[in-house]
Design a protein around this motif. Sequence first.
Motif, PDB file in Angstrom:
ATOM      1  N   LYS A  27     -12.452 -11.554  25.255  1.00  0.00           N
ATOM      2  CA  LYS A  27     -11.125 -10.992  25.545  1.00  0.00           C
ATOM      3  C   LYS A  27     -10.708 -11.164  26.997  1.00  0.00           C
ATOM      4  N   ASN A  28     -11.694 -11.461  27.865  1.00  0.00           N
ATOM      5  CA  ASN A  28     -11.427 -11.481  29.301  1.00  0.00           C
ATOM      6  C   ASN A  28     -11.044 -10.069  29.756  1.00  0.00           C
ATOM      7  N   ARG A  29     -11.803  -9.086  29.298  1.00  0.00           N
ATOM      8  CA  ARG A  29     -11.448  -7.670  29.457  1.00  0.00           C
ATOM      9  C   ARG A  29     -12.362  -7.006  30.489  1.00  0.00           C
ATOM     10  N   PRO A  30     -11.827  -6.134  31.355  1.00  0.00           N
ATOM     11  CA  PRO A  30     -12.679  -5.415  32.319  1.00  0.00           C
ATOM     12  C   PRO A  30     -13.699  -4.540  31.587  1.00  0.00           C
ATOM     13  N   SER A  31     -14.941  -4.538  32.080  1.00  0.00           N
ATOM     14  CA  SER A  31     -16.011  -3.872  31.317  1.00  0.00           C
ATOM     15  C   SER A  31     -16.125  -2.379  31.595  1.00  0.00           C
ATOM     16  N   ASP A  32     -15.189  -1.806  32.390  1.00  0.00           N
ATOM     17  CA  ASP A  32     -15.245  -0.344  32.553  1.00  0.00           C
ATOM     18  C   ASP A  32     -14.269   0.343  31.609  1.00  0.00           C
ATOM     19  N   ASN A  33     -13.768  -0.400  30.634  1.00  0.00           N
ATOM     20  CA  ASN A  33     -12.861   0.131  29.627  1.00  0.00           C
ATOM     21  C   ASN A  33     -13.702   0.474  28.399  1.00  0.00           C
ATOM     22  N   PRO A  34     -13.872   1.746  28.014  1.00  0.00           N
ATOM     23  CA  PRO A  34     -14.760   2.075  26.893  1.00  0.00           C
ATOM     24  C   PRO A  34     -14.245   1.500  25.573  1.00  0.00           C
ATOM     25  N   LYS A  69     -24.854   1.391  26.634  1.00  0.00           N
ATOM     26  CA  LYS A  69     -24.085   2.025  27.727  1.00  0.00           C
ATOM     27  C   LYS A  69     -22.798   1.260  27.982  1.00  0.00           C
ATOM     28  N   LEU A  70     -22.765   0.003  27.581  1.00  0.00           N
ATOM     29  CA  LEU A  70     -21.549  -0.801  27.770  1.00  0.00           C
ATOM     30  C   LEU A  70     -20.459  -0.382  26.783  1.00  0.00           C
ATOM     31  N   THR A  71     -20.862   0.151  25.622  1.00  0.00           N
ATOM     32  CA  THR A  71     -19.884   0.662  24.656  1.00  0.00           C
ATOM     33  C   THR A  71     -19.182   1.891  25.213  1.00  0.00           C
ATOM     34  N   THR A  72     -19.961   2.748  25.865  1.00  0.00           N
ATOM     35  CA  THR A  72     -19.408   4.020  26.348  1.00  0.00           C
ATOM     36  C   THR A  72     -18.904   3.924  27.788  1.00  0.00           C
ATOM     37  N   ALA A  73     -19.067   2.743  28.428  1.00  0.00           N
ATOM     38  CA  ALA A  73     -18.780   2.569  29.863  1.00  0.00           C
ATOM     39  C   ALA A  73     -19.571   3.623  30.649  1.00  0.00           C
ATOM     40  N   PRO A 128     -12.490  -3.375  20.195  1.00  0.00           N
ATOM     41  CA  PRO A 128     -11.130  -3.251  20.710  1.00  0.00           C
ATOM     42  C   PRO A 128     -10.231  -4.171  19.902  1.00  0.00           C
ATOM     43  N   SER A 129      -8.952  -4.242  20.224  1.00  0.00           N
ATOM     44  CA  SER A 129      -8.054  -5.164  19.508  1.00  0.00           C
ATOM     45  C   SER A 129      -8.450  -6.603  19.811  1.00  0.00           C
ATOM     46  N   ALA A 130      -8.266  -7.483  18.817  1.00  0.00           N
ATOM     47  CA  ALA A 130      -8.760  -8.871  18.902  1.00  0.00           C
ATOM     48  C   ALA A 130      -7.731  -9.793  19.555  1.00  0.00           C
ATOM     49  N   ASN A 131      -7.323  -9.417  20.769  1.00  0.00           N
ATOM     50  CA  ASN A 131      -6.367 -10.236  21.511  1.00  0.00           C
ATOM     51  C   ASN A 131      -6.955 -10.546  22.878  1.00  0.00           C
ATOM     52  N   ALA A 132      -6.389 -11.545  23.552  1.00  0.00           N
ATOM     53  CA  ALA A 132      -6.743 -11.751  24.945  1.00  0.00           C
ATOM     54  C   ALA A 132      -6.255 -10.531  25.720  1.00  0.00           C
ATOM     55  N   SER A 133      -7.039 -10.069  26.674  1.00  0.00           N
ATOM     56  CA  SER A 133      -6.706  -8.861  27.428  1.00  0.00           C
ATOM     57  C   SER A 133      -5.302  -8.968  28.021  1.00  0.00           C
ATOM     58  N   THR A 134      -4.571  -7.873  27.966  1.00  0.00           N
ATOM     59  CA  THR A 134      -3.170  -7.688  28.429  1.00  0.00           C
ATOM     60  C   THR A 134      -2.123  -8.169  27.424  1.00  0.00           C
ATOM     61  N   ARG A 135      -2.506  -8.949  26.396  1.00  0.00           N
ATOM     62  CA  ARG A 135      -1.514  -9.482  25.455  1.00  0.00           C
ATOM     63  C   ARG A 135      -1.159  -8.425  24.392  1.00  0.00           C
ATOM     64  N   PRO A 183      -9.748   3.662  25.424  1.00  0.00           N
ATOM     65  CA  PRO A 183      -9.050   2.414  25.711  1.00  0.00           C
ATOM     66  C   PRO A 183      -7.551   2.639  25.885  1.00  0.00           C
ATOM     67  N   GLY A 184      -6.902   1.709  26.556  1.00  0.00           N
ATOM     68  CA  GLY A 184      -5.441   1.735  26.639  1.00  0.00           C
ATOM     69  C   GLY A 184      -4.877   2.609  27.738  1.00  0.00           C
ATOM     70  N   MET A 185      -5.753   3.246  28.563  1.00  0.00           N
ATOM     71  CA  MET A 185      -5.242   4.111  29.629  1.00  0.00           C
ATOM     72  C   MET A 185      -5.191   3.382  30.973  1.00  0.00           C
ATOM     73  N   LYS A 186      -5.795   2.206  31.027  1.00  0.00           N
ATOM     74  CA  LYS A 186      -5.948   1.528  32.312  1.00  0.00           C
ATOM     75  C   LYS A 186      -5.492   0.079  32.159  1.00  0.00           C
ATOM     76  N   TYR A 187      -5.111  -0.549  33.243  1.00  0.00           N
ATOM     77  CA  TYR A 187      -4.759  -1.963  33.259  1.00  0.00           C
ATOM     78  C   TYR A 187      -3.460  -2.250  32.509  1.00  0.00           C
ATOM     79  N   LYS A 188      -2.997  -3.456  32.725  1.00  0.00           N
ATOM     80  CA  LYS A 188      -1.782  -3.933  32.055  1.00  0.00           C
ATOM     81  C   LYS A 188      -2.110  -4.082  30.565  1.00  0.00           C
ATOM     82  N   HIS A 189      -1.161  -3.734  29.710  1.00  0.00           N
ATOM     83  CA  HIS A 189      -1.447  -3.773  28.273  1.00  0.00           C
ATOM     84  C   HIS A 189      -0.247  -4.295  27.494  1.00  0.00           C
TER      85      HIS A 189
END
Length: 409
Positions: A84-91, A153-157, A186-193, A276-282
């Motif tokens: 996804k090219n997604r930041p890994s601190d997003n649970p 721990k990566l699932t729960t950040a 998470p949703s099966a899209n490239a991050s931010t799309r 999810p969905g509280m941080k970064y462009k979405h």
Amino acid sequence: MSTHNLFDTKVLRVKPESIKFPPNSFLDGSLPIISDPETEAALREAARIIRDTDDTVAFPTETVYGLGGSSLNDNSVLNIYKAKNRPSDNPLISHISSIDQLNRKIYGDTNVNPSELLKHIPKSYHCLIKTLWPGPLTILLPVPPQSTNTLSKLTTADQPTFAVRIPSNPVARALIALSDTPIAAPSANASTRPSPTLASHVYHDLQGRIPLILDGGACKVGVESTVVDGLCTPPLLLRPGGFTYEEIKNIGGEFWENCKVESTKSVKANEKVRTPGMKYKHYAPSAKVVLLLPSEDKNKEKKLLNFTQLFTKEVNDNPAVKKIAILTTKYLDNIKDSELENSKNYDLIINTLGYSGEEIQANLFAALRQVDEIDKVDLIFVEGIPEEDEGLAVMNRLRKAAANNSIKF
């Protein structure tokens, strides 16, 4: 995004209607009966990938398509973030097929008495899950003690809580049941799309990055699950979604009557988020999105006049714009090209998102992707709706898609 392809991505069609679960399977974990051999073969192949490898699989849920890997496996979770090219601190939300699976696979509790099936779920959630599971409701639970915890721990950040739900889509449930593995997805899209509601959306974003997409047709709900936190008092709605705030308050019992809505508009760079969905462009298309916020004025003619003035200003300020989409709901549904000044100078696409909250919610992401990826417009106007019932989730997604670029009309 890198163009380097790691996989020859397969798309396998599955028939949701061929999958039947016994009535209590979401409690006791009994397996589905699948009448279509091709669907069963595709599901077993996907289940093998989830259970036995570090790879990921895209699959339909009732909300949007998910990109799944084992919640218990660090490498699988890393591969979700990578694809996804997604930041890994997003649970990530862990999807389970039954309460029995939650007890066995996440809490490591194999001898749960049937009368104590909900022992790991706080009482604050019991009314909600008895009515709304399986379905688009995600709850926060305490991470099990270190001695029994199996979650990556990566699932729960690396937080003290984790998010979990039982999806109602039969393809999703069957995949989780057959792999007997909680699936982080998470949703099966490239991050931010914009999130994907069709297998073709997933293929557009993730082709070559994942081995397999299960194509189960269009997602019915069209926005992600509602996320709630019943571990605090008063409880919180962290993310509006497939169930409305009003439904949560009405169904949840006394404890949920004072439910608050998480109102954080932006999150600091170093701040941890619980869902999810509280941080970064979405949810953002490539084109610029202008969100039209509904005002108190209900006069249709006045609204049309307001919009034509907004439209003219936006177009005059952006001379490079050659192709424009207008996604309408209540007031702009019968707007004509001829009512818009200079409409001969560019291509104009006018599509309705629907009239009811449910319709608008179901069509939202697909409509944004259509005008952005297929019609390739430069500018998108979206007519917003009041923030009640489905409108809360719709406007939450649209504000992010528009990067808060909104105008009252």
